[in-house]
Design a protein around this motif. Structure first.
Motif, mmCIF file in Angstrom:
data_model
loop_
_atom_site.group_PDB
_atom_site.id
_atom_site.type_symbol
_atom_site.label_atom_id
_atom_site.label_comp_id
_atom_site.label_asym_id
_atom_site.label_seq_id
_atom_site.Cartn_x
_atom_site.Cartn_y
_atom_site.Cartn_z
ATOM 1 N N GLN A 216 30.049 -61.285 -97.380
ATOM 2 C CA GLN A 216 29.531 -62.231 -96.389
ATOM 3 C C GLN A 216 29.500 -61.542 -95.041
ATOM 4 N N SER A 217 28.638 -61.995 -94.163
ATOM 5 C CA SER A 217 28.493 -61.335 -92.864
ATOM 6 C C SER A 217 28.449 -62.347 -91.735
ATOM 7 N N LEU A 218 28.908 -61.899 -90.570
ATOM 8 C CA LEU A 218 28.810 -62.633 -89.315
ATOM 9 C C LEU A 218 28.221 -61.688 -88.278
ATOM 10 N N SER A 219 27.394 -62.224 -87.394
ATOM 11 C CA SER A 219 26.831 -61.369 -86.352
ATOM 12 C C SER A 219 26.466 -62.203 -85.135
ATOM 13 N N SER A 220 26.503 -61.539 -84.000
ATOM 14 C CA SER A 220 26.063 -62.127 -82.746
ATOM 15 C C SER A 220 25.498 -60.997 -81.890
ATOM 16 N N THR A 221 24.189 -60.911 -81.829
ATOM 17 C CA THR A 221 23.541 -59.830 -81.079
ATOM 18 C C THR A 221 22.451 -60.409 -80.182
ATOM 19 N N LYS A 222 22.133 -59.665 -79.165
ATOM 20 C CA LYS A 222 21.041 -60.035 -78.265
ATOM 21 C C LYS A 222 20.329 -58.768 -77.825
ATOM 22 N N GLY A 223 19.055 -58.895 -77.560
ATOM 23 C CA GLY A 223 18.265 -57.745 -77.151
ATOM 24 C C GLY A 223 18.277 -57.554 -75.643
ATOM 25 N N ARG A 224 18.204 -56.296 -75.245
ATOM 26 C CA ARG A 224 18.132 -55.960 -73.818
ATOM 27 C C ARG A 224 16.977 -54.990 -73.629
ATOM 28 N N THR A 225 16.006 -55.370 -72.815
ATOM 29 C CA THR A 225 14.799 -54.573 -72.650
ATOM 30 C C THR A 225 14.978 -53.507 -71.573
ATOM 31 N N TYR A 226 14.232 -52.420 -71.724
ATOM 32 C CA TYR A 226 14.273 -51.341 -70.731
ATOM 33 C C TYR A 226 12.968 -50.560 -70.807
ATOM 34 N N VAL A 227 12.680 -49.781 -69.771
ATOM 35 C CA VAL A 227 11.472 -48.956 -69.718
ATOM 36 C C VAL A 227 11.768 -47.640 -70.438
ATOM 37 N N ARG A 228 11.201 -47.490 -71.616
ATOM 38 C CA ARG A 228 11.500 -46.311 -72.427
ATOM 39 C C ARG A 228 10.727 -45.092 -71.952
ATOM 40 N N THR A 229 9.443 -45.255 -71.616
ATOM 41 C CA THR A 229 8.616 -44.143 -71.164
ATOM 42 C C THR A 229 7.425 -44.703 -70.387
ATOM 43 N N ILE A 230 6.596 -43.824 -69.864
ATOM 44 C CA ILE A 230 5.385 -44.191 -69.120
ATOM 45 C C ILE A 230 4.185 -43.619 -69.873
ATOM 46 N N ARG A 231 3.165 -44.427 -70.067
ATOM 47 C CA ARG A 231 1.964 -43.961 -70.758
ATOM 48 C C ARG A 231 0.741 -44.186 -69.879
ATOM 49 N N GLN A 232 -0.311 -43.429 -70.167
ATOM 50 C CA GLN A 232 -1.540 -43.543 -69.385
ATOM 51 C C GLN A 232 -2.268 -44.849 -69.705
ATOM 52 N N ALA A 233 -2.940 -45.365 -68.696
ATOM 53 C CA ALA A 233 -3.727 -46.593 -68.851
ATOM 54 C C ALA A 233 -4.991 -46.445 -68.034
ATOM 55 N N SER A 234 -6.102 -46.926 -68.557
ATOM 56 C CA SER A 234 -7.401 -46.753 -67.896
ATOM 57 C C SER A 234 -7.851 -47.985 -67.137
ATOM 58 N N THR A 235 -7.163 -49.108 -67.278
ATOM 59 C CA THR A 235 -7.624 -50.359 -66.673
ATOM 60 C C THR A 235 -6.818 -50.768 -65.448
ATOM 61 N N VAL A 236 -5.825 -49.968 -65.061
ATOM 62 C CA VAL A 236 -4.994 -50.339 -63.911
ATOM 63 C C VAL A 236 -4.905 -49.153 -62.972
ATOM 64 N N TRP A 237 -4.416 -49.429 -61.775
ATOM 65 C CA TRP A 237 -4.171 -48.370 -60.804
ATOM 66 C C TRP A 237 -2.781 -48.572 -60.215
ATOM 67 N N PRO A 238 -1.998 -47.548 -60.168
ATOM 68 C CA PRO A 238 -2.170 -46.197 -60.722
ATOM 69 C C PRO A 238 -2.402 -46.236 -62.239
ATOM 70 N N PRO A 239 -3.052 -45.219 -62.788
ATOM 71 C CA PRO A 239 -3.453 -45.261 -64.207
ATOM 72 C C PRO A 239 -2.288 -45.009 -65.172
ATOM 73 N N TYR A 240 -1.189 -45.698 -64.925
ATOM 74 C CA TYR A 240 -0.019 -45.569 -65.791
ATOM 75 C C TYR A 240 0.599 -46.951 -65.978
ATOM 76 N N GLU A 241 1.208 -47.151 -67.126
ATOM 77 C CA GLU A 241 1.897 -48.410 -67.375
ATOM 78 C C GLU A 241 3.198 -48.130 -68.136
ATOM 79 N N PRO A 242 4.221 -48.954 -67.910
ATOM 80 C CA PRO A 242 5.501 -48.718 -68.591
ATOM 81 C C PRO A 242 5.438 -49.149 -70.055
ATOM 82 N N GLU A 243 6.135 -48.403 -70.892
ATOM 83 C CA GLU A 243 6.288 -48.787 -72.299
ATOM 84 C C GLU A 243 7.687 -49.374 -72.463
ATOM 85 N N ILE A 244 7.715 -50.664 -72.793
ATOM 86 C CA ILE A 244 8.971 -51.406 -72.867
ATOM 87 C C ILE A 244 9.546 -51.325 -74.281
ATOM 88 N N SER A 245 10.833 -51.068 -74.376
ATOM 89 C CA SER A 245 11.523 -51.075 -75.657
ATOM 90 C C SER A 245 12.729 -51.996 -75.549
#
Length: 389
Positions: A216-245
């Motif tokens: 049997q198992s018990l668990s209590s977890t929650k997610g915490r988001t952060y900016v993992r890396t930056i990737r190029q984007a063509s529709t915004v300026w500056p042409p970069y957007e954060p990749e969230i993990s």
């Protein structure tokens, strides 16, 4: 005349030698076959080798007086009709007791099972171990049992000063882990003492209904988001957007209890995992822009504090097992709404750290009026005993 004949013979021999050398040289410089413009590796130019397999007929090896035995599991598995592969728990507990190496080395032996039968081929000594473990399933309690779990966290480990007269020390293999046995009366006194402290908090208080030997198992977890890396984007300026993990923090607990046939002794394999994001470390990055300038941004790297427990315990079922993992990442960290009220740094405690205390109490057979036992997960392979299990 003789000289002319000799000269002619030498000329012919040299011509043949040059021709042979030319053919050999051409054979050496001939390019290898190509695929898609690339040279084919030498390993792909040869036919792959095949593994030789030999068919063996006749009797099984008996160089160590091995015996072929079958054990009827139906009395146990028939009561777990709604559980998928309940017989896997029997195999897992046998392997915890014998270790895995004995089934994959000399002397020759094997272990196999289906829902109603366990088949073993090994020495008489090993068969005795298998039989004793199977008896705990087949002749032990087949009704669902009650297991009470209580998890408390205390910021300071100084609770031991008043608790030592109430607890009995137990040997533990895992580094940093302590275990004690208490009577149920002393456990109630200790929990009352802990609840009166301002730095104590109860994170979990549950009653598990579980079948003998299952997990049997018990668990209590929650997610915490952060900016993992930056990737190029063509529709915004500056042409970069954060990749969230996302990274998960909290605790996960798995427990597999197995009673002796008389119900007076209980054995548990406990697997615990705690992960906490200590902080997100920022890393500044300069990214080039099309106009020749640069764009300043940052990513984050999680700094994670983790703790693992994988241990096997055995104690009298009328006692309470208490586990302490030491001062570790808190399994249920609470963040103060007012940082000025956080007194940890003034009293010498590390924020987000706590002494996690787990009380495990066997409650006996599930009584009338309790909810039916949920179908537990397949038995988890693992313990501190030997080998992979």
């Amino acid at each position: 005349m003789f000289q002319k004949t000799l000269h002619a013979s030498l000329t012919i021999a040299l011509a043949i030698g040059f021709a042979t050398s030319a053919r050999s040289l051409n054979a050496q410089v001939t390019p290898p076959p190509t695929t898609g413009g690339l040279s084919t590796p030498p390993s792909m130019q040869r036919a792959p080798a095949t593994t030789a397999a030999t068919s063996v007929s006749g009797q099984l090896p008996r160089d160590a007086n091995q015996e072929f035995r079958q054990y009827d599991l139906s009395r146990y598995t028939n009561n777990l009709s709604k559980i998928d592969k309940p017989e896997q728990a029997v195999v897992d507990w046998v392997l915890r007791e014998t270790g895995t190496d004995v089934w994959f080395s000399e002397p020759f032996g094997f272990l196999s099972t289906n829902r109603n039968m366990l088949t073993a081929y090994h020495t008489p000594e090993m068969q005795a171990v298998v039989k004793k473990m199977v008896d705990r399933f087949v002749n032990g309690p087949t009704d669902p049992q009650i297991l009470k779990m209580r998890l408390l966290t205390v910021s300071s480990p100084n609770w031991r000063a008043r608790a030592l007269p109430l607890i009995q020390d137990v040997n533990v293999q895992s580094p940093g882990v302590q275990a004690w046995l208490l009577t149920k009366e002393n456990a109630a006194v200790l929990i009352s003492m802990l609840n009166s402290r301002t730095d104590a908090r109860e994170s979990q208080n549950s009653q598990m209904t579980i079948y003998n030997g299952q997990t049997q198992s018990l668990s209590s977890t929650k997610g915490r988001t952060y900016v993992r890396t930056i990737r190029q984007a063509s529709t915004v300026w500056p042409p970069y957007e954060p990749e969230i993990s996302e990274v998960h923090e909290g605790y996960q607990l798995e427990i597999s209890p197995l009673l002796d046939t008389d119900g007076k002794t209980i054995e548990c394999v406990i697997r615990a995992q705690i992960d906490q994001v200590d902080k997100l470390v920022p890393v500044g990055i300069d990214l080039p822009l099309p106009n020749g300038q640069s764009h300043r941004t940052q990513i984050e790297v999680p700094q994670i504090v983790s703790w693992r427990l994988h241990e096997r315990f055995r104690w009298d079922s009328d006692m309470v097992l208490l586990l302490s993992c030491g001062v570790i990442a808190s399994p249920d960290r609470q963040t103060s709404s007012n940082p000025l009220l956080n007194l940890d740094r003034f009293i010498g405690n590390t924020p987000g750290r706590a002494d996690a205390l787990l009380f495990i109490t066997f409650g006996g057979r599930a009584g009338e009026g309790l909810a039916p036992a949920p179908a537990p997960q397949a038995a988890v392979a693992g313990s501190i005993s030997r080998g992979r299990y």
